[in-house]
Design an enzyme around this catalytic site. Structure first.
Site, PDB file in Angstrom:
ATOM      1  N   ALA A  34       0.819  -1.217   0.000  1.00 50.79           N
ATOM      2  CA  ALA A  34       0.000   0.000   0.000  1.00 50.79           C
ATOM      3  C   ALA A  34       0.854   1.269   0.000  1.00 50.79           C
ATOM      4  O   ALA A  34       0.322   2.366  -0.130  1.00 50.79           O
ATOM      5  CB  ALA A  34      -0.916   0.009   1.217  1.00 50.79           C
ATOM      6  N   THR A  36       2.416   2.746   2.554  1.00 48.55           N
ATOM      7  CA  THR A  36       2.161   3.631   3.685  1.00 48.55           C
ATOM      8  C   THR A  36       3.452   4.412   3.920  1.00 48.55           C
ATOM      9  O   THR A  36       4.426   4.240   3.181  1.00 48.55           O
ATOM     10  CB  THR A  36       1.834   2.821   4.951  1.00 48.55           C
ATOM     11  OG1 THR A  36       3.031   2.115   5.351  1.00 48.55           O
ATOM     12  CG2 THR A  36       0.707   1.826   4.723  1.00 48.55           C
ATOM     13  N   THR A 122       5.934 -12.112  15.027  1.00 47.19           N
ATOM     14  CA  THR A 122       6.974 -11.503  15.856  1.00 47.19           C
ATOM     15  C   THR A 122       7.049 -12.182  17.221  1.00 47.19           C
ATOM     16  O   THR A 122       6.038 -12.705  17.720  1.00 47.19           O
ATOM     17  CB  THR A 122       6.664  -9.999  16.040  1.00 47.19           C
ATOM     18  OG1 THR A 122       7.488  -9.468  17.069  1.00 47.19           O
ATOM     19  CG2 THR A 122       5.208  -9.748  16.432  1.00 47.19           C
ATOM     20  N   ASP A 123       8.221 -12.096  17.842  1.00 45.59           N
ATOM     21  CA  ASP A 123       8.357 -12.634  19.213  1.00 45.59           C
ATOM     22  C   ASP A 123       7.505 -11.855  20.210  1.00 45.59           C
ATOM     23  O   ASP A 123       7.223 -12.344  21.311  1.00 45.59           O
ATOM     24  CB  ASP A 123       9.829 -12.652  19.654  1.00 45.59           C
ATOM     25  CG  ASP A 123      10.503 -11.280  19.675  1.00 45.59           C
ATOM     26  OD1 ASP A 123       9.879 -10.283  19.260  1.00 45.59           O
ATOM     27  OD2 ASP A 123      11.665 -11.216  20.121  1.00 45.59           O
ATOM     28  N   GLU A 124       7.091 -10.627  19.828  1.00 50.03           N
ATOM     29  CA  GLU A 124       6.347  -9.787  20.778  1.00 50.03           C
ATOM     30  C   GLU A 124       4.983 -10.376  21.148  1.00 50.03           C
ATOM     31  O   GLU A 124       4.395  -9.972  22.154  1.00 50.03           O
ATOM     32  CB  GLU A 124       6.170  -8.366  20.220  1.00 50.03           C
ATOM     33  CG  GLU A 124       7.504  -7.678  20.055  1.00 50.03           C
ATOM     34  CD  GLU A 124       7.424  -6.180  19.847  1.00 50.03           C
ATOM     35  OE1 GLU A 124       6.397  -5.561  20.188  1.00 50.03           O
ATOM     36  OE2 GLU A 124       8.395  -5.628  19.329  1.00 50.03           O
ATOM     37  N   TYR A 148       0.171  -3.081  19.141  1.00 45.68           N
ATOM     38  CA  TYR A 148       0.858  -3.726  18.005  1.00 45.68           C
ATOM     39  C   TYR A 148       0.911  -5.241  18.195  1.00 45.68           C
ATOM     40  O   TYR A 148       0.460  -6.003  17.328  1.00 45.68           O
ATOM     41  CB  TYR A 148       2.286  -3.171  17.856  1.00 45.68           C
ATOM     42  CG  TYR A 148       3.179  -4.056  17.015  1.00 45.68           C
ATOM     43  CD1 TYR A 148       2.978  -4.196  15.638  1.00 45.68           C
ATOM     44  CD2 TYR A 148       4.221  -4.793  17.586  1.00 45.68           C
ATOM     45  CE1 TYR A 148       3.788  -5.026  14.868  1.00 45.68           C
ATOM     46  CE2 TYR A 148       5.031  -5.630  16.822  1.00 45.68           C
ATOM     47  CZ  TYR A 148       4.815  -5.734  15.465  1.00 45.68           C
ATOM     48  OH  TYR A 148       5.608  -6.567  14.701  1.00 45.68           O
ATOM     49  N   SER A 151      -2.409  -7.008  18.005  1.00 47.20           N
ATOM     50  CA  SER A 151      -2.954  -7.165  16.645  1.00 47.20           C
ATOM     51  C   SER A 151      -2.200  -8.254  15.886  1.00 47.20           C
ATOM     52  O   SER A 151      -2.783  -8.993  15.105  1.00 47.20           O
ATOM     53  CB  SER A 151      -2.935  -5.831  15.887  1.00 47.20           C
ATOM     54  OG  SER A 151      -1.607  -5.401  15.656  1.00 47.20           O
ATOM     55  N   LYS A 152      -0.904  -8.374  16.133  1.00 49.29           N
ATOM     56  CA  LYS A 152      -0.142  -9.457  15.492  1.00 49.29           C
ATOM     57  C   LYS A 152      -0.585 -10.813  16.072  1.00 49.29           C
ATOM     58  O   LYS A 152      -0.716 -11.795  15.339  1.00 49.29           O
ATOM     59  CB  LYS A 152       1.365  -9.266  15.703  1.00 49.29           C
ATOM     60  CG  LYS A 152       1.982  -8.108  14.950  1.00 49.29           C
ATOM     61  CD  LYS A 152       1.961  -8.242  13.436  1.00 49.29           C
ATOM     62  CE  LYS A 152       2.893  -9.288  12.914  1.00 49.29           C
ATOM     63  NZ  LYS A 152       2.969  -9.249  11.410  1.00 49.29           N
TER      64      LYS A 152
END
Ligand code: NAD
Ligand code: TDX
Length: 337
Positions: A34, A36, A122-124, A148, A151-152
């Site tokens: 997109a 962004t 992600t590890d998060e 963040y 949402s992942k």
């Protein structure tokens, strides 16, 4: 294989495309992005042979059309809103792209008969660790703490549900903090390098003792390729650099590499809900797919500092906003988006 790479104009996606096209110039590769603020076609300027589709992963008709027109076999899904600080300021964009975008892509891909769907996570999503906790493994419960990472995590659950419910052949990778060339300077390492280069204070959140595990973006992309090739559908693979460091140590190393004084360090108000430590157990991908991280952090960091010093035109355009000119010329004036 006809490959669709979402988010291919971003930091990690563009490294994946550069590597893939260099190694397989005859492969059909489509980038859907997109553009962004985080997307930059200048990061793909040297790459030949791929096709670019400017579009949003939330746009179902466009995604359907792209999959059908190009008869896509496999998707590597990098596109996301990726910056934690932005997610704290404006979480809705994260829910939209990371959740709805991934849902849209999954549904179009399932209906379109895509044979392999690799979701870059992600590890998060695992939350954070105390100083003596064992590193995150693929069995660690999902416990995100920022908009963040939440949402992942939601997108990871959707991907898993498509495998369990429909038998749709999905794979998930969860990687630690990436660094390397072409990273947007909102992220820690390029932010520190560019500030140091211009003698601007380096903002260190809190006490600077938050720990991240750092991996060079090329190592991450090599792991993604292994999973794409040989990963088992339905599985999750952690990817790490085995290089845990407190932020302050990284900032000091950058100042030292550039011959700048420590007086540039500036301790600032901490990030809300700041995760204290990430660490990754990546023995599964090593055991099953034979991947391990090749670059040492000190060498990779030195090369990255050098890259930002010598690619001042890319940095200047990113910092001034001039890199957005392509989007303005080609799209903004045409359809008002
Ligand atoms: P980035 O922010 O540099 O790039 C994201 C790309 O996605 C940009 O090109 C942007 O234009 C595009 N994009 C955003 N919203 C879109 C939309 N709605 N439709 C189509 N394209 C859209 O991100 P990155 O650092 O390259 O991260 C790539 C992926 O890897 C993300 O999924 C991120 O969660 C994950 N990841 C990143 C890291 C890291 O350290 N950067 C670590 C682990 C996992
Ligand atoms: O100016 C800063 N000062 C500072 O102290 C910035 C931008 C960050 N920090 C700290 C916060 C973190 O402890 O540095 C650490 C790294 O920050 P980020 O680069 O924002 O990364 P992080 O929040 O750890 O998330 C990153 O790694 C996992 C990526 O942005 C995510 O996309 C990825 O999933």
């Amino acid at each position: 294989m006809k490959l669709l790479v979402t988010g291919g104009a971003g930091f990690i996606g563009s490294m994946f495309v550069r590597r893939r096209m260099a190694a397989r110039p005859d492969e059909k590769l489509i980038v859907l992005d997109a553009l962004t603020y985080a997307g930059n076609l200048a990061s793909l300027a040297q790459v030949k042979g791929f096709e670019f589709v400017h579009g949003d992963i939330c746009d179902q008709p466009l995604v359907e059309r792209t999959l059908a027109e190009h008869q896509i076999d496999a998707i590597v899904h990098f596109a996301a809103e990726s910056h934690v600080d932005r997610s704290i300021l404006g979480p809705m964009a994260f829910a939209r792209t990371n959740l709805m975008g991934t849902a849209t892509l999954l549904e179009c891909a399932r209906r379109g008969g895509v044979k392999r769907f690799l979701h870059i996570s992600t590890d998060e999503v695992y939350g954070d660790l105390g100083p003596n906790d064992a590193p995150f493994s693929e069995q660690t419960p999902i416990a995100p703490r920022s908009p963040y990472s939440a949402s992942k995590a939601g997108s990871d659950h959707l991907v898993r549900a498509y495998f369990e419910t429909y038998g749709f052949p999905t794979l998930i990778t969860r990687c630690s903090n990436n660094y390397g060339p072409y990273q947007f300077p909102e992220k820690f390492i390029p932010h520190m390098i560019l500030n140091a280069l211009s003698d601007t204070p380096l903002p260190i959140y809190g006490d600077g003792q938050n720990i991240r595990d750092w991996i060079h973006v090329e190592d991450h992309c090599a792991a993604v390729e292994r999973v794409l090739e040989a990963g088992r559908p339905g599985e999750v693979y952690n990817i790490g650099g085995r290089a845990e460091r407190p932020n302050l140590e990284i900032a000091r190393a950058i100042l030292e590499a550039l011959g700048k004084p420590e007086s540039l360090l500036k301790f600032v108000t901490d990030r809300l809900g700041h995760d204290r430590r990430y660490a990754i157990d990546d023995r599964k991908i090593e055991r099953e797919l034979g991947w391990s991280c090749a670059r040492r952090l000190d060498e990779g960091l030195a090369a990255t500092v050098k890259w930002y010093q010598t690619n001042d035109e890319w940095c200047r355009q990113v910092r001034s906003g001039e890199y957005r000119k392509w989007v303005t010329l080609n799209y903004d004036n045409r359809d008002g988006t």
